[in-house]
Design a protein around this motif. Structure first.
Motif, PDB file in Angstrom:
ATOM      1  N   LEU A  69      12.944  24.831 -25.737  1.00 54.41           N
ATOM      2  CA  LEU A  69      13.219  26.261 -25.793  1.00 54.41           C
ATOM      3  C   LEU A  69      13.576  26.815 -24.421  1.00 54.41           C
ATOM      4  N   ASP A  70      13.113  26.130 -23.362  1.00 55.36           N
ATOM      5  CA  ASP A  70      13.453  26.573 -22.009  1.00 55.36           C
ATOM      6  C   ASP A  70      14.606  25.777 -21.414  1.00 55.36           C
TER       7      ASP A  70
ATOM      8  N   PRO B  57      10.542  23.113 -30.715  1.00 54.97           N
ATOM      9  CA  PRO B  57       9.461  24.035 -30.348  1.00 54.97           C
ATOM     10  C   PRO B  57       8.592  23.479 -29.226  1.00 54.97           C
ATOM     11  N   VAL B  58       9.195  23.348 -28.061  1.00 53.38           N
ATOM     12  CA  VAL B  58       8.476  22.786 -26.925  1.00 53.38           C
ATOM     13  C   VAL B  58       9.025  23.420 -25.656  1.00 53.38           C
ATOM     14  N   LEU B  59       8.126  23.630 -24.691  1.00 52.57           N
ATOM     15  CA  LEU B  59       8.526  24.072 -23.352  1.00 52.57           C
ATOM     16  C   LEU B  59       8.341  22.898 -22.404  1.00 52.57           C
ATOM     17  N   PHE B  60       9.331  22.607 -21.580  1.00 53.74           N
ATOM     18  CA  PHE B  60       9.241  21.475 -20.664  1.00 53.74           C
ATOM     19  C   PHE B  60       8.769  21.899 -19.263  1.00 53.74           C
ATOM     20  N   GLY B  61       9.240  23.035 -18.785  1.00 55.12           N
ATOM     21  CA  GLY B  61       8.920  23.454 -17.426  1.00 55.12           C
ATOM     22  C   GLY B  61       9.844  22.828 -16.398  1.00 55.12           C
TER      23      GLY B  61
ATOM     24  N   PHE C 254      11.752  31.718 -19.153  1.00 54.10           N
ATOM     25  CA  PHE C 254      10.613  30.796 -19.051  1.00 54.10           C
ATOM     26  C   PHE C 254      10.468  30.211 -17.648  1.00 54.10           C
TER      27      PHE C 254
ATOM     28  N   VAL D  66       7.054  28.518 -16.068  1.00 55.59           N
ATOM     29  CA  VAL D  66       6.061  28.399 -17.138  1.00 55.59           C
ATOM     30  C   VAL D  66       5.239  27.136 -16.932  1.00 55.59           C
TER      31      VAL D  66
ATOM     32  N   ALA E  14       4.171  24.550 -18.730  1.00 58.30           N
ATOM     33  CA  ALA E  14       4.503  24.054 -20.060  1.00 58.30           C
ATOM     34  C   ALA E  14       3.378  23.243 -20.684  1.00 58.30           C
TER      35      ALA E  14
ATOM     36  N   LEU F 219       3.867  25.374 -28.992  1.00 58.46           N
ATOM     37  CA  LEU F 219       4.629  26.276 -29.851  1.00 58.46           C
ATOM     38  C   LEU F 219       4.823  25.664 -31.224  1.00 58.46           C
TER      39      LEU F 219
ATOM     40  N   GLN G 214       7.414  26.623 -34.593  1.00 54.01           N
ATOM     41  CA  GLN G 214       8.405  27.525 -35.167  1.00 54.01           C
ATOM     42  C   GLN G 214       7.851  28.077 -36.470  1.00 54.01           C
TER      43      GLN G 214
ATOM     44  N   TYR H  70       8.017  31.891 -32.817  1.00 49.93           N
ATOM     45  CA  TYR H  70       7.073  30.790 -32.627  1.00 49.93           C
ATOM     46  C   TYR H  70       5.659  31.336 -32.520  1.00 49.93           C
TER      47      TYR H  70
END
Lengths: 221, 221
Positions: free
Chosen positions: A13-14, A180-184, B190, B193, B195, B200, B202, B216
């Protein structure tokens, strides 16, 4: 009638399409499996791609056995595969894949590798032949178009190769699967994009209960 | 029963929620309208938000007159507005809005501004009252929850304020509207963030023929 030139990747997502690079030889080396960097790469990559693993098409293509889920996600991967008459990829993606793909590499079409390395075509069981193109992205694309006939050409990756085709105005379409994941941190899909030259229009949006597949037509401004 | 704490913003496909900052006084200054930086900001911002302008709810809320489109996008903005019992925002967003919002500011609820500035509550026609909270994001949220009753609390922005709430684990839900535009640079939603602390899932995906709204649930890992 010529097909489209497109890419289709999963994106956090990021905005990342892969974790920060670790030497690919390490990822596939038994000796390195406890390396924290390798474990982190595998963990992040697996989470990003987790939507694929239960799918019927995935299980069939990698010969993991019967069964698997059907539905929006399965249709999407199957259609992406079936529309593709030839692929183009960068050398680093090929080098990593050479270590990880099964013997009957999962493309089942001609694949054109953009590289400075001189190498004879490498034919695999199951219909994949890797061709090593030394004279740039336009040459690779021209050869891929010819091989694909009226089917589409997929720019398989990595990020840098995709960015080259995007910046050169050679893409007709792009798909991103929003995971649906944020990696950073990691490899940004749209890093260094020249945004002022690219116009997008959403042409498809398909959602499962896990992810959403967004498709855009790509035009020059 | 307490409502959810959420944010809902429009994001470029490459992850930006706003163009690179220009002094907000310049954006709303007649003298600066030919300033290239201001024009670029307005152009990028307008393109990002272009999906909103034709909507009936938008036209009604800003008293632009009768008519306007209905459908998925209009439902989304209307539901976002109707679920919100109170908002929280950062000081820079307030400062820019103070110059740009109409007299009856478009919130029509209590709004809690996180700031070091001491200021008495500022009541506007139409139901918006701005409260200036000097003792941090948790205090602002507690006051917003109380004001919202059983409705939700919206973290209105900007990006830095949203990131603070995300990093503090205070969000229940987030929505991003994916706009068909690449920015190349700007304010990343983001950015920074952490992470590894955020999981998250969906829970909603709704598409018009222009944009896709992804929602999310947010949990701690």
């Amino acid at each position: 009638m010529a097909g489209k030139v497109f890419f289709s990747v999963t994106m956090s997502l990021d905005g990342f399409m892969a974790p920060e690079e670790v030497p690919y030889e390490d990822v596939f080396s038994p000796a390195k499996q406890d390396d924290p960097a390798v474990r982190r790469w595998m963990s992040k990559w697996s989470e990003l791609q987790s939507w694929v693993f239960p799918l019927r098409w995935f299980r069939e293509n990698l010969k993991l056995g019967e069964g698997g889920e059907e539905g929006v996600d399965n249709d999407f991967v199957r259609q992406t595969f079936e529309r593709t008459g030839a692929s183009v990829m960068g050398k680093r993606m090929f080098d990593a894949g050479e270590l990880s793909w099964p013997e009957d590499a999962p493309f089942h079409t001609p694949v054109f590798v953009v590289t400075h390395t001189k190498r004879e075509p490498w034919q695999r069981p199951g219909g994949t032949t890797f061709h090593f193109v030394n004279d740039g992205i336009e040459s690779a694309l021209a050869q891929a178009r010819k091989a694909a006939g009226d089917r589409d050409v997929r720019i398989a990756g990595g990020a840098e190769t995709i960015q080259q085709y995007l910046d050169a105005g050679l893409l007709d379409e792009l798909s991103v699967t929003l995971s649906p994941v944020l990696f950073g941190s990691g490899i940004r899909l749209f890093d260094r994009v020249d945004a002022e030259r690219v116009a997008l229009k959403q042409i498809r949006s398909a959602a499962s209960n896990r992810v959403t597949h967004l498709t855009y037509s790509v035009n020059k401004r």
